[in-house]
Each structure stands twice: as structure tokens, then as C-alpha cells.
Design an enzyme around this catalytic site. Sequence first.
Site, short mmCIF file in Angstrom:
data_model
loop_
_atom_site.label_atom_id
_atom_site.label_comp_id
_atom_site.label_asym_id
_atom_site.label_seq_id
_atom_site.Cartn_x
_atom_site.Cartn_y
_atom_site.Cartn_z
CE LYS A 141 -3.93 0.34 2.34
NZ LYS A 141 -4.92 0.27 3.45
CB ILE A 142 2.17 3.41 -2.35
CG1 ILE A 142 3.22 2.30 -2.29
CG2 ILE A 142 2.82 4.77 -2.54
CD1 ILE A 142 4.06 2.17 -3.55
#
Length: 373
Positions: free
Chosen positions: A143-144
Amino acid sequence: MTEQNPNTRALAEAGVSIWLDDLSRERIATGNLAELIETRTVTGVTTNPSIFAAALKNGEAYAEQLAQLSADGADLDRAVFELTTRDVQAACDLFTPVYQASNGVDGRVSIEVDPRSARDAEKTVAEAGKLAEAVDRPNVLIKIPATEEGLPAITATLAQGLSVNVTLIFSLTRYREVLNAWLLGLEQAHAAGIDLSTLHSVASFFVSRVDTEVDRRLAESSAEGAGELTGQAGLANARLAYRIFTETLDTERWRVLEAAGARPQRPLWASTGTKDPALPDTLYVTGLVAPGTVNTMPEKTLEALADHGEVTGDTITEGYEDADRVLDAIAHAGVDYNDVVAVLEAEGVEKFVTSWNELLETVRTALEDSAAR
């Protein structure tokens, strides 16, 4: 033999993958997560710093590993990294059959980069690589956050052959930028000889928080009819995001990548628990049904869906005109959309950093307690 709940099964049959927005070692150890897979059509899990902070604060299941980390003299960052990646690794293993049966589309478990790096692309890319290496499972999603600095990190991470969950998307403009970053990452991966069929991505578009912020501003507006728009912005915003998604898949740029084996970046509806008790508790589930999407729900929302959610088929694609009208009306009521989404993004990053610091503090205390024993 256990049976899937008819309401959750209906949502899945309408093309929406159900992911649980929660994870803890206790959930895995007690068989609760396995039960949700078997009875609630859950095909993935998302995590964030808030979820890990709550899990570690309330869980005895971490005591043994904490004692070992304490004995090893692990510092805080290493301890948090090892605690969280072990949970995600175990969840990935649990979802392996789903991952295999769906040809890699589902059975996904997301883990977020250190949110303190959200404004630093280089650190984010390095952290993404470390997380993927530590979990070492093909069904992990990194997750970014979709900050301005996160966009090049999304591209670079995909270009390295890592699957990505882009999180904290509030704005339609930012979503277009996310789609471009994703496509650019695929193009670079393809140029590097990476098999595009192995790359998966979702774009987490936040819903309920939009209503919370917009409704607060509508309540302060003196414009006629402002109060009648309460509870409508979140759905309208998400529906228009889906329109952008379908438009992107109708471009020559995408068709070239698709011919090379690329998979679409699915829209993921996040923040789907209603914050306003006056709104239906399944609003952001039954109101956002369309093929090729994901809805990640807290357990309370999942159980509300299972109990009384009515899935009536696609509730997005016929609603574009109405969604445009809602956002126009909100603007006419004096609510600045661009300011709303900017505030929400900044608050989102800040909340995750706060939760991360809580997580560090929780682990610090636990390590000290282990050392004192």
C-alpha cells in the site's frame, strides 16, 4: 458444510470482491478469518497503521514474538516491521487457495509502507521493496498513499514488478493521476521484460470520509437546499471515479498493455463504514455495486450486509448524470470540492502517522514489559 451468506454471495456475483478491512493475529489463530472466508465471501484483507495499532494493543497473541524480539534487543522499527509482516505473511498463506482459484485477482493481503515516508518517494520505494521481500508471498499488495510524492513511487514500485494498493484517494483529479502512474509503471515493467500478468493493483478510493467533511460544511451553509444534499457526496464522488476507470480502459494506451497481459487496476471502495448514524449502515456497499470492483469493509459493515443488505445489481453506471448533478449542487451550496479533498488527504496521512506513533508506543511498552519479566 458451511454455506456462504446469500447477501455477501450476491455482492460477489455482481462483480464486487469483498475484502475485510481488518487483521490481527488473534483473528488468524482463532479461525475467525477462515470462517469469514467460508461464510461471508471474504476474498482479501486490507490493513493500515490504525488496524495494527489496535491489534497489538488488544492482543495477547503477540506475547511470544515480543519476548523473542526483546531478548534479541530489537529496536522499535525492527519490532514493528517483524510483527506486522508476520501477520500479513500468515494471512497470505490463509488466502492462497483463493488467490490460486481467482488466478491471482483475489486472495490479496495489503500492507502499508511506513506512513512517515508518505511525502518521500525514494523512501517509499525502498520501504515497498523491504516489505515485499519480508512477506515473500505472491499475493501481497504493497500500500502506497496517493500523495503527490507517492505518484512516482507507485510507478517505480510497479516497474520493479511489485503489486500495489494505492491508498488514500479522495479526489477525481488525483485518481486520474493515479491511473496514469499505474499505466506508466506497467509500461516501464513491460520494457524491463516483466510479465505483466503477474502485476496486480487496486486504487483505494475513500468514501465515507468525503461525506463527513462535505456534510459538515453543508450544515454551515446558508444556501437553499444545502441540507438536502447530506449523505450524497461520497457515493457521487465514487461513482464518477468508476466512470473515469471505465474511460481509461477504453483507450489505446490500455489496450496495448492489455494485449501484453496486463490486468486492470480495480477501483477499491474504502472507508465504507458509515460515520453518520442517520445514514443506512450498508449505504457505501449496496450503493457502489459494479463489475470489477473491490469493497473493503470493517467487520461491522460486513455483518450488516450479511444481515440485511439488499444487493440489486449495478448501482453505479446508470448514476453518472445524477452524480454530476450532486457535485454541482454541492459546489453551488458553497462547498469547495478541491479544498475538501485536499483537507482529507492531509488529514488521512496525519491520522496514519498518529496511528503509527501509537503502534510504536504500544510495542515499546510491550518490549519493556517482556524485558522486565
